[in-house]
Motif scaffolding. Sequence first.
Motif, PDB file in Angstrom:
ATOM      1  N   LYS A 146      -3.145   0.260   8.779  1.00 54.82           N
ATOM      2  CA  LYS A 146      -2.548   0.380   7.426  1.00 54.82           C
ATOM      3  C   LYS A 146      -2.678   1.777   7.034  1.00 54.82           C
ATOM      4  O   LYS A 146      -3.265   2.482   7.196  1.00 54.82           O
ATOM      5  N   GLY A 147      -2.148   1.847   5.624  1.00 56.11           N
ATOM      6  CA  GLY A 147      -2.213   2.951   5.013  1.00 56.11           C
ATOM      7  C   GLY A 147      -1.576   4.355   5.811  1.00 56.11           C
ATOM      8  O   GLY A 147      -0.534   4.275   6.337  1.00 56.11           O
ATOM      9  N   LYS A 157       9.340  13.663  -1.003  1.00 60.06           N
ATOM     10  CA  LYS A 157       8.471  13.942  -0.029  1.00 60.06           C
ATOM     11  C   LYS A 157       6.915  12.808  -0.096  1.00 60.06           C
ATOM     12  O   LYS A 157       6.389  12.791   0.759  1.00 60.06           O
ATOM     13  N   GLU A 158       6.695  13.114  -1.351  1.00 60.67           N
ATOM     14  CA  GLU A 158       5.317  11.851  -1.582  1.00 60.67           C
ATOM     15  C   GLU A 158       5.443  10.707  -1.118  1.00 60.67           C
ATOM     16  O   GLU A 158       4.287  10.122  -0.777  1.00 60.67           O
ATOM     17  N   ASN A 159       6.403  10.044  -1.000  1.00 59.15           N
ATOM     18  CA  ASN A 159       6.597   8.754  -0.335  1.00 59.15           C
ATOM     19  C   ASN A 159       7.409   8.750   0.953  1.00 59.15           C
ATOM     20  O   ASN A 159       8.082   7.831   1.425  1.00 59.15           O
ATOM     21  N   LYS A 160       7.369  10.047   1.655  1.00 58.29           N
ATOM     22  CA  LYS A 160       7.976  10.295   2.980  1.00 58.29           C
ATOM     23  C   LYS A 160       9.621   9.759   2.754  1.00 58.29           C
ATOM     24  O   LYS A 160       9.922   9.273   3.950  1.00 58.29           O
ATOM     25  N   TRP A 161      10.135  10.114   1.819  1.00 58.74           N
ATOM     26  CA  TRP A 161      11.580   9.904   1.586  1.00 58.74           C
ATOM     27  C   TRP A 161      12.097   8.569   2.022  1.00 58.74           C
ATOM     28  O   TRP A 161      13.056   8.104   2.428  1.00 58.74           O
ATOM     29  N   GLN A 162      11.058   7.519   1.458  1.00 58.62           N
ATOM     30  CA  GLN A 162      11.371   6.003   1.672  1.00 58.62           C
ATOM     31  C   GLN A 162      11.753   5.360   0.518  1.00 58.62           C
ATOM     32  O   GLN A 162      12.141   4.118   0.723  1.00 58.62           O
ATOM     33  N   ASP A 214       0.806  -1.080   0.052  1.00 57.88           N
ATOM     34  CA  ASP A 214       0.106   0.135  -0.005  1.00 57.88           C
ATOM     35  C   ASP A 214       0.880   1.224  -0.090  1.00 57.88           C
ATOM     36  O   ASP A 214       1.574   1.441   1.034  1.00 57.88           O
ATOM     37  N   PRO A 215       0.869   2.134  -1.020  1.00 59.69           N
ATOM     38  CA  PRO A 215       1.712   3.123  -0.928  1.00 59.69           C
ATOM     39  C   PRO A 215       1.393   4.149   0.263  1.00 59.69           C
ATOM     40  O   PRO A 215       2.216   4.823   0.549  1.00 59.69           O
ATOM     41  N   ALA A 216       0.352   4.306   0.663  1.00 58.33           N
ATOM     42  CA  ALA A 216      -0.079   5.067   1.765  1.00 58.33           C
ATOM     43  C   ALA A 216       0.672   4.731   2.996  1.00 58.33           C
ATOM     44  O   ALA A 216       1.076   5.653   3.735  1.00 58.33           O
ATOM     45  N   TYR A 229       7.071  -5.788  -2.350  1.00 58.43           N
ATOM     46  CA  TYR A 229       5.888  -6.540  -2.662  1.00 58.43           C
ATOM     47  C   TYR A 229       4.840  -5.730  -3.570  1.00 58.43           C
ATOM     48  O   TYR A 229       3.717  -6.298  -3.827  1.00 58.43           O
ATOM     49  N   LYS A 230       5.238  -4.657  -4.162  1.00 59.19           N
ATOM     50  CA  LYS A 230       4.179  -3.971  -4.974  1.00 59.19           C
ATOM     51  C   LYS A 230       3.894  -4.606  -6.260  1.00 59.19           C
ATOM     52  O   LYS A 230       2.771  -4.404  -6.834  1.00 59.19           O
ATOM     53  N   ASP A 231       4.735  -5.487  -6.777  1.00 59.61           N
ATOM     54  CA  ASP A 231       4.380  -6.020  -8.055  1.00 59.61           C
ATOM     55  C   ASP A 231       4.128  -7.551  -8.014  1.00 59.61           C
ATOM     56  O   ASP A 231       4.222  -8.261  -8.851  1.00 59.61           O
TER      57      ASP A 231
END
Length: 596
Positions: free
Chosen positions: A216-217, A509-514, A160-162, A171-173
Amino acid sequence: MKEQDLRKLIGKVKSGRMSRRGFIQRMIGAGLTMPMASMLLMHAGVANAQSKFTYKPTKRGGGGTLKLLMWQAPTLLNPHFATGTKDQYAARVFYEPLAGWDAEGNLVANLAAEIPSAKNGGLAKDGMSVTWKLKKNVQWHDGKPFTADDVVFNWEYAADPATAATTIGSYKDVKVEKVDSHTVKVIFQKPTPFWADAFVGVRGMIIPKHHFEAYKGDKSRDAPANLKPIGTGCYKFVDFKPGDLLTGAANMNYHEPNRPFFDTMEMKGGGDAVSAARAVLQTGEYDYAWNMQVEDEILKRLEAGGKGRVSISPAGGLEMLLLQNADPWTEVDGERANPKTKHPILSDMAVRRALNMLVDRKSIQDHIYGRTGNATRNFLNNPPTFRSKNVKWEYDLDKANKTLEAAGWKKGSDGIRAKDGKKLKFVFQTSVNAPRQKCQQVIKQACQKAGIDLELKSVVASVFFSSDVANPDTYTKFYADLEMYNTTMTQPDPEIFINQFASWEMCSKENKWQGRDISRFVNAEFDAAHKSAQAELDPVKRAALFIRMNEILVENVATIPIVNRPIVAALGNKLRAPLTGWDNDVFLLKDWYREA
């Protein structure tokens, strides 16, 4: 070795006409490492060899306290948020993956009942799926049963991107299905040669569904268990003071007999690498110290104290200089180093090439790292089959000066080169650590002779490698022009290690610098090669793709590799601990014991 010959040898192993040991010896003779030889067999569906480590204790507990030193102190205990090795280590004390990697590059079952193979039906012939059977009668620390539901949940949580998990790339794919209460099936979008990623190693630690489902999220950072873990590991959580001390007590219901040996464990954070080395090697106050980034001359002197020994495990880790591609000094859309921007000076390839010629790798190896670091020009160094033979490194002050001069960078009265009103002045940051500060000085002195001014910045390690999204000085934010750190390769396959330069891993910033692409590097050929490697079932062709990716990074000076670093730890003379350069040191913490 020719591709046809390699296939014949693998065929002999599969048919039983050649032993696994014989194959590995042939591969070592051909220039491959043992982990790579094991990986070739694994991709071909040949079962893993058994680990040689012998665990001697005959009962659970009774060993007193195990004392560990992490001089870069852990700050959180959720493995899905760990941006640095220190947090992965701390989380691994309590959480376990389905399997991990031993020192020889073999998969070792942890929460899995067995390692999937073609023989046991776990690996699909078309490379489109892998089926994991889980151990039964495993309990979470609160007594709840561990089941397939927990495994499926971890996939949903991390994908979950959130959630903004650092593990999202694993895990995303994929899609994960529950087959029954103790069986899961991982389904790939395309034929996948490296199937041992999701739920394996440092990105595979599994958290309990019943404690994290409500978080989650976008609520992921609010979970109380982020700092108070409830896992399946051999130690139960007792207390945690972020940046200071982590304590645990033996899990008396652990799912393997006679483990753990120790009654309690303490993981002390803070301090520095030298004091940590001294506390194990010279005074014997601690049993283990992590990441001995200490001048080799000092390590040898401390070993002479007779209380401990230095353990060196071959690995693919790299001490590197990372060059920023975005603009760290201009804010766009409320974000510095926004991926939409370009660096005002480092966009000039001549400057990048000059910087590359100003890093004296040989001096850094000879006078700082010694046996704990080998000078290199490659990003991929181990296993050797992925190491390019087509690239070289050079330290050449004259050539660096001529390169800059030819590109229009002229020296001013202050000795600093400038062009179009811009000066070659950079902020160069790293973590506080004696070898790194010495490396900074070596590089700064060379740059001065070429008309480049470096402002050296040192950040306390616990801050630099922090996962705190509000902290401006973390290495993932990279609010500087240059930064130096060690990037670890936690599996004997480069697919995940090298994806830190894939555009889809862009840190922002969108992915919280992860994201893992910290330097905001983008290259279409690199991206295409990586995607091809993800689906290439032929191990020889796949290796060629990774070699090309490595060369793209070198050609574009995406990073300046300095030394290939093995895993270096300090151990008390009586401590017996199976360490590995392909996973987390504490992966097999359950097997650690102290001899009388």
